[in-house]
Design an enzyme around this catalytic site. Structure first.
Site, PDB file in Angstrom:
ATOM      1  N   ARG A  21      -9.625  86.209  42.303  1.00  0.00           N
ATOM      2  CA  ARG A  21     -11.041  86.289  42.635  1.00  0.00           C
ATOM      3  C   ARG A  21     -11.213  86.576  44.123  1.00  0.00           C
ATOM      4  O   ARG A  21     -10.446  86.127  44.968  1.00  0.00           O
ATOM      5  CB  ARG A  21     -11.748  84.977  42.280  1.00  0.00           C
ATOM      6  CG  ARG A  21     -13.261  85.081  42.453  1.00  0.00           C
ATOM      7  CD  ARG A  21     -13.959  83.754  42.219  1.00  0.00           C
ATOM      8  NE  ARG A  21     -15.379  83.889  42.560  1.00  0.00           N
ATOM      9  CZ  ARG A  21     -16.137  82.892  42.970  1.00  0.00           C
ATOM     10  NH1 ARG A  21     -15.629  81.677  43.128  1.00  0.00           N
ATOM     11  NH2 ARG A  21     -17.409  83.104  43.263  1.00  0.00           N
ATOM     12  N   HIS A  22     -12.271  87.297  44.448  1.00  0.00           N
ATOM     13  CA  HIS A  22     -12.580  87.669  45.831  1.00  0.00           C
ATOM     14  C   HIS A  22     -12.889  86.448  46.698  1.00  0.00           C
ATOM     15  O   HIS A  22     -13.168  85.350  46.209  1.00  0.00           O
ATOM     16  CB  HIS A  22     -13.779  88.617  45.858  1.00  0.00           C
ATOM     17  CG  HIS A  22     -15.026  87.993  45.296  1.00  0.00           C
ATOM     18  ND1 HIS A  22     -15.819  87.122  45.999  1.00  0.00           N
ATOM     19  CD2 HIS A  22     -15.592  88.107  44.074  1.00  0.00           C
ATOM     20  CE1 HIS A  22     -16.836  86.721  45.255  1.00  0.00           C
ATOM     21  NE2 HIS A  22     -16.720  87.306  44.073  1.00  0.00           N
ATOM     22  N   ARG A  71     -16.800  92.991  48.140  1.00  0.00           N
ATOM     23  CA  ARG A  71     -16.153  91.684  48.259  1.00  0.00           C
ATOM     24  C   ARG A  71     -14.773  91.687  47.613  1.00  0.00           C
ATOM     25  O   ARG A  71     -13.896  90.925  48.028  1.00  0.00           O
ATOM     26  CB  ARG A  71     -17.041  90.591  47.671  1.00  0.00           C
ATOM     27  CG  ARG A  71     -17.479  90.770  46.214  1.00  0.00           C
ATOM     28  CD  ARG A  71     -18.577  89.748  45.903  1.00  0.00           C
ATOM     29  NE  ARG A  71     -19.022  89.710  44.511  1.00  0.00           N
ATOM     30  CZ  ARG A  71     -19.976  90.472  44.000  1.00  0.00           C
ATOM     31  NH1 ARG A  71     -20.582  91.373  44.768  1.00  0.00           N
ATOM     32  NH2 ARG A  71     -20.340  90.338  42.728  1.00  0.00           N
ATOM     33  N   GLU A  95     -18.347  92.597  38.487  1.00  0.00           N
ATOM     34  CA  GLU A  95     -18.905  91.388  37.908  1.00  0.00           C
ATOM     35  C   GLU A  95     -19.954  91.742  36.861  1.00  0.00           C
ATOM     36  O   GLU A  95     -20.450  92.866  36.806  1.00  0.00           O
ATOM     37  CB  GLU A  95     -19.527  90.519  39.016  1.00  0.00           C
ATOM     38  CG  GLU A  95     -20.081  89.169  38.568  1.00  0.00           C
ATOM     39  CD  GLU A  95     -19.048  88.275  37.896  1.00  0.00           C
ATOM     40  OE1 GLU A  95     -18.673  88.602  36.741  1.00  0.00           O
ATOM     41  OE2 GLU A  95     -18.652  87.256  38.489  1.00  0.00           O
ATOM     42  N   HIS A 163     -13.812  89.361  39.881  1.00  0.00           N
ATOM     43  CA  HIS A 163     -14.894  88.396  40.058  1.00  0.00           C
ATOM     44  C   HIS A 163     -14.763  87.287  39.031  1.00  0.00           C
ATOM     45  O   HIS A 163     -14.179  87.473  37.964  1.00  0.00           O
ATOM     46  CB  HIS A 163     -16.238  89.113  39.909  1.00  0.00           C
ATOM     47  CG  HIS A 163     -16.339  90.357  40.727  1.00  0.00           C
ATOM     48  ND1 HIS A 163     -16.869  90.376  41.996  1.00  0.00           N
ATOM     49  CD2 HIS A 163     -15.938  91.634  40.470  1.00  0.00           C
ATOM     50  CE1 HIS A 163     -16.809  91.608  42.484  1.00  0.00           C
ATOM     51  NE2 HIS A 163     -16.241  92.386  41.569  1.00  0.00           N
TER      52      HIS A 163
END
Length: 222
Positions: A21-22, A71, A95, A163
């Site tokens: 995940r970012h 991101r 996302e 995401h």
């Protein structure tokens, strides 16, 4: 790399995929639903990405693919800088699109769309804000992961930078969970990751939300 940053390289046979995940964004801190809105990392998010990249580089990945939202691309860039790998980008890893929910805080969503929110948390198929179903997110994201896995050597490792919600649905799809049970997979903290390994019966969840001491999850899927 210091001894505290060292992670043993994966051993054994079979491919692995690391779903990462970012890093933190300002909307994470504000508990504001991001969805497909293109929000930048905060300074803390950049620092998280750099720390996590040092750990993940120790796993000697063979390929990196990332969502094309900033991101995720900026998070992936930190690992690319350490490994020398070129990052591939794919919009299928974005996302969940959540329509009218995007830009609202969790409190605002509950106040305006309380019944819809409650149905989603119960595991019912809900188009949050008129957007995508979770199964539709898995329909677009899981094939991206599988496509890049096909390019790996037998013992190769793929890093997927995406995401929280997309990672949850992708894991659920790849390990064969019923969509109504995907909520059983806890949320990912910013810049943490999950690891799937290839076994004789398919993909297995080997690690989940790895890479940090316990802290609050701030994301669209929590």
């Amino acid at each position: 790399m210091s001894s505290t940053d060292e992670v043993p390289a994966p051993s054994g046979r079979g491919r692995r995929v690391i779903l990462w995940r970012h890093g933190q964004t300002s909307w994470n801190v504000e508990r504001r639903f991001q969805g497909t809105t293109d929000v930048e990392l905060t300074e803390t998010g950049v620092a998280q990405a750099r720390r996590a990249a040092r750990l993940l580089a120790g796993l000697r990945p063979d390929a990196i693919v990332a969502s094309d939202l900033k991101r995720a691309t900026h998070t992936a860039a930190e690992l690319a800088a350490l490994t020398g790998l070129q990052v591939s980008y794919d919009g299928g890893l974005r996302e969940t699109y959540a329509g009218a929910w995007q830009g609202l805080t969790h409190e605002e969503i509950i106040a305006r769309y309380g019944d819809e929110y409650a149905a989603w948390k119960r595991g019912e198929p809900v188009r949050r804000g008129g957007g995508e179903l979770e199964t539709e997110v898995a329909d677009r994201a899981a094939p991206v992961v599988l496509r890049y896995l096909e390019k790996l050597p037998q013992d190769g490792t793929l890093v997927v930078v995406s995401h929280g919600g997309t990672i949850r649905t992708t894991i659920g799809r790849l390990i064969g969970l019923d969509a109504g049970n995907w909520e059983a997979l806890g949320g990912l903290t910013n810049c943490c990751w999950s690891v799937l390994g290839e076994g004789a019966r398919g993909w297995r969840l080997l690690e989940h939300n790895a890479g940090t001491l316990p802290e609050q999850v701030l994301g669209d899927d929590d």
